[in-house]
Design an enzyme around this catalytic site. Structure first.
Site, PDB file in Angstrom:
ATOM      1  N   GLY A  53       0.835  -1.206   0.000  1.00  0.00           N
ATOM      2  CA  GLY A  53       0.000   0.000   0.000  1.00  0.00           C
ATOM      3  C   GLY A  53       0.865   1.250   0.000  1.00  0.00           C
ATOM      4  N   SER A  67      -3.833   0.470  14.153  1.00  0.00           N
ATOM      5  CA  SER A  67      -4.592   1.710  14.320  1.00  0.00           C
ATOM      6  C   SER A  67      -4.911   1.862  15.803  1.00  0.00           C
ATOM      7  CB  SER A  67      -5.912   1.603  13.551  1.00  0.00           C
ATOM      8  OG  SER A  67      -6.841   2.578  13.998  1.00  0.00           O
ATOM      9  N   TYR A 127     -13.171  -3.172  11.341  1.00  0.00           N
ATOM     10  CA  TYR A 127     -11.859  -2.536  11.231  1.00  0.00           C
ATOM     11  C   TYR A 127     -11.089  -2.662  12.545  1.00  0.00           C
ATOM     12  CZ  TYR A 127      -8.404   1.171  10.327  1.00  0.00           C
ATOM     13  OH  TYR A 127      -7.233   1.888  10.157  1.00  0.00           O
TER      14      TYR A 127
HETATM   15  P1  NAP Z   1      -5.145   5.318   2.131  1.00  0.00           P
HETATM   16  O1  NAP Z   1      -4.650   6.686   1.863  1.00  0.00           O
HETATM   17  O2  NAP Z   1      -6.565   4.962   1.877  1.00  0.00           O
HETATM   18  O3  NAP Z   1      -4.173   4.288   1.366  1.00  0.00           O
HETATM   19  C1  NAP Z   1      -4.412   2.908   1.471  1.00  0.00           C
HETATM   20  C2  NAP Z   1      -3.306   2.177   0.761  1.00  0.00           C
HETATM   21  O4  NAP Z   1      -3.559   0.766   0.893  1.00  0.00           O
HETATM   22  C3  NAP Z   1      -3.254   2.497  -0.720  1.00  0.00           C
HETATM   23  O5  NAP Z   1      -1.901   2.579  -1.129  1.00  0.00           O
HETATM   24  C4  NAP Z   1      -3.927   1.272  -1.345  1.00  0.00           C
HETATM   25  O6  NAP Z   1      -3.429   0.944  -2.626  1.00  0.00           O
HETATM   26  C5  NAP Z   1      -3.504   0.188  -0.393  1.00  0.00           C
HETATM   27  N1  NAP Z   1      -4.376  -0.972  -0.492  1.00  0.00           N
HETATM   28  C6  NAP Z   1      -5.694  -1.078  -0.192  1.00  0.00           C
HETATM   29  N2  NAP Z   1      -6.129  -2.312  -0.475  1.00  0.00           N
HETATM   30  C7  NAP Z   1      -5.072  -3.003  -0.954  1.00  0.00           C
HETATM   31  C8  NAP Z   1      -4.890  -4.330  -1.406  1.00  0.00           C
HETATM   32  N3  NAP Z   1      -5.908  -5.207  -1.428  1.00  0.00           N
HETATM   33  N4  NAP Z   1      -3.656  -4.713  -1.824  1.00  0.00           N
HETATM   34  C9  NAP Z   1      -2.618  -3.830  -1.820  1.00  0.00           C
HETATM   35  N5  NAP Z   1      -2.744  -2.551  -1.406  1.00  0.00           N
HETATM   36  C10 NAP Z   1      -3.955  -2.156  -0.974  1.00  0.00           C
HETATM   37  O7  NAP Z   1      -4.911   4.935   3.666  1.00  0.00           O
HETATM   38  P2  NAP Z   1      -3.803   5.397   4.728  1.00  0.00           P
HETATM   39  O8  NAP Z   1      -4.466   6.329   5.651  1.00  0.00           O
HETATM   40  O9  NAP Z   1      -2.532   5.760   4.078  1.00  0.00           O
HETATM   41  O10 NAP Z   1      -3.670   4.009   5.505  1.00  0.00           O
HETATM   42  C11 NAP Z   1      -2.479   3.237   5.513  1.00  0.00           C
HETATM   43  C12 NAP Z   1      -2.554   2.284   6.710  1.00  0.00           C
HETATM   44  O11 NAP Z   1      -2.657   3.050   7.896  1.00  0.00           O
HETATM   45  C13 NAP Z   1      -3.769   1.371   6.692  1.00  0.00           C
HETATM   46  O12 NAP Z   1      -3.415   0.096   7.162  1.00  0.00           O
HETATM   47  C14 NAP Z   1      -4.726   2.044   7.662  1.00  0.00           C
HETATM   48  O13 NAP Z   1      -5.634   1.143   8.231  1.00  0.00           O
HETATM   49  C15 NAP Z   1      -3.745   2.595   8.672  1.00  0.00           C
HETATM   50  N6  NAP Z   1      -4.274   3.712   9.485  1.00  0.00           N
HETATM   51  C16 NAP Z   1      -4.691   4.870   8.901  1.00  0.00           C
HETATM   52  C17 NAP Z   1      -5.180   5.884   9.723  1.00  0.00           C
HETATM   53  C18 NAP Z   1      -5.693   7.201   9.171  1.00  0.00           C
HETATM   54  O14 NAP Z   1      -6.285   7.974   9.946  1.00  0.00           O
HETATM   55  N7  NAP Z   1      -5.469   7.515   7.909  1.00  0.00           N
HETATM   56  C19 NAP Z   1      -5.245   5.713  11.099  1.00  0.00           C
HETATM   57  C20 NAP Z   1      -4.812   4.510  11.647  1.00  0.00           C
HETATM   58  C21 NAP Z   1      -4.316   3.519  10.823  1.00  0.00           C
HETATM   59  P3  NAP Z   1      -4.193   1.319  -4.020  1.00  0.00           P
HETATM   60  O15 NAP Z   1      -4.648   2.739  -3.916  1.00  0.00           O
HETATM   61  O16 NAP Z   1      -3.102   1.096  -5.041  1.00  0.00           O
HETATM   62  O17 NAP Z   1      -5.315   0.339  -4.181  1.00  0.00           O
END
Ligand code: NAP
Length: 240
Positions: A10, A135, A148
Site C-alpha cells: 500500500g 490503528s 476494522y
Molecule cells: P489510504 O490513503 O486509503 O491508502 C491505502 C493504501 O492501501 C493504498 O496505497 C492502497 O493501494 C492500499 N491498499 C488497499 N487495499 C489493498 C490491497 N488489497 N492490496 C494492496 N494494497 C492495498 O490509507 P492510509 O491512511 O494511508 O492508511 C495506511 C494504513 O494506515 C492502513 O493500514 C490504515 O488502516 C492505517 N491507518 C490509517 C489511519 C488514518 O487515519 N489515515 C489511522 C490509523 C491507521 P491502491 O490505492 O493502489 O489500491
C-alpha cells in the site's frame, strides 16, 4: 540503511507513500506495492528511483509472486512494511459477510501473506525488520468500526506473538498504531468533524502521513535494534 531494500505494501498513497519517501531519503531502494493506484505508484517510483509492483495483498498467490519478483530483481529484502489497509464505517448489525471478509482479507490476511512470503529470506539471512501498521482503533475499539477495529487488534496480536517467535532468528517485528491521520482514508470526515477531533486530541491537531512515516522508519532503523514486539502510537495523545 543506505542500499537496503524496503517493500511497502500500500505504498501508492497516504502513509505508505510518505514512508517510501522517508526511506528513500536515507538511500534505501524502495519497492512500492499498489493494488489499484497504478499511476500514483509509478509516478512515486519514478520520483524516488524505486520500483512499483502490483499485487492485491489479500491474494496469497499475487503476494508470493511479488516477493519472488523483488528477490529476483534485488537479491535481497531488508525491511517489510505491512501498511496496506482498508476501512469501513457501518453499524455492527449492518455488516455483511462480504464486508467482514473484505476488511479481514486486506488488513489481516494481507499482513499474513506478506510476512509468510518474505520470511524464508529473512530467516536464511538471520536478519530482517518487519513493521506492521495497525490503528488506535485496534487498541481501544471504535464505534461503527467493529470489523476494522477487530482486524487492527489482530495485527497487534500477530506482531507481538511473531516478535517472540522470530527474535531468536535476529528478526524484529514491531507495530505502528496511528491516530487520525490526514489521508484519503479520512476523506469522509468534513471540516467540522476534523475540528472536533483536533479539539479532543491533547496535541490539538490531526496527524500527517509524515508523522507516521517517521515512526515506521525508526522501528526499521538500527536505532531500534533492541526493540521488538512493541506498538508505537503516533496519535497526538488521543489514546494513551
Ligand atoms: P489510504 O490513503 O486509503 O491508502 C491505502 C493504501 O492501501 C493504498 O496505497 C492502497 O493501494 C492500499 N491498499 C488497499 N487495499 C489493498 C490491497 N488489497 N492490496 C494492496 N494494497 C492495498 O490509507 P492510509 O491512511 O494511508 O492508511 C495506511 C494504513 O494506515 C492502513 O493500514 C490504515 O488502516 C492505517 N491507518 C490509517 C489511519 C488514518 O487515519 N489515515 C489511522 C490509523 C491507521 P491502491 O490505492 O493502489 O489500491
Amino acid at each position: 540503511m543506505k542500499g537496503e531494500v524496503v517493500l511497502i505494501t500500500g505504498g501508492s498513497r497516504g502513509i505508505g507513500a510518505a514512508a517510501a519517501r522517508r526511506f528513500a531519503e536515507d538511500g534505501c531502494r524502495v519497492v512500492i506495492n499498489y493494488c489499484r493506484s497504478r499511476e500514483q505508484a509509478e509516478a512515486l517510483a519514478r520520483e524516488l528511483g524505486g520500483w512499483a509492483v502490483q499485487a492485491d495483498v489479500s491474494d496469497p498467490v499475487q503476494v508470493q509472486g511479488m516477493i519472488d519478483n523483488v528477490l529476483d530483481k534485488f537479491c535481497q529484502l531488508d525491511i517489510l512494511v505491512c501498511n496496506a489497509g482498508v476501512a469501513q464505517q457501518k453499524l455492527f448489525g449492518d455488516l455483511t459477510d462480504a464486508d467482514w471478509r473484505g476488511i479481514f482479507g486486506v488488513n489481516v490476511d494481507g499482513v499474513f501473506h506478506a510476512i509468510r512470503a518474505a520470511l524464508p529470506h529473512f530467516i536464511h539471512r538471520k536478519q530482517g525488520r518487519i513493521v506492521t501498521v495497525s490503528s488506535m482503533w485496534g487498541q481501544v475499539g471504535g464505534s461503527c468500526e467493529v470489523a476494522y477495529s477487530a482486524s487492527k487488534a489482530a495485527v497487534i496480536g500477530l506482531t507481538k506473538a511473531l516478535a517472540k517467535e522470530l527474535g531468536p532468528s535476529g528478526i524484529t517485528v514491531n507495530c505502528v498504531a496511528p491516530g487520525v491521520i490526514d489521508t484519503d482514508m479520512n476523506c469522509n470526515l468534513d471540516e467540522q468533524a476534523l475540528q472536533a477531533l483536533r479539539e479532543e486530541t491533547p496535541l490539538g491537531d490531526i496527524g500527517t502521513p509524515e508523522d507516521v512515516a517517521a515512526c515506521i522508519h525508526f522501528l526499521a532503523s538500527p536505532a531500534a535494534r533492541f526493540i521488538t514486539g512493541q506498538v508505537l502510537a503516533p496519535n497526538g495523545g488521543l489514546v494513551v
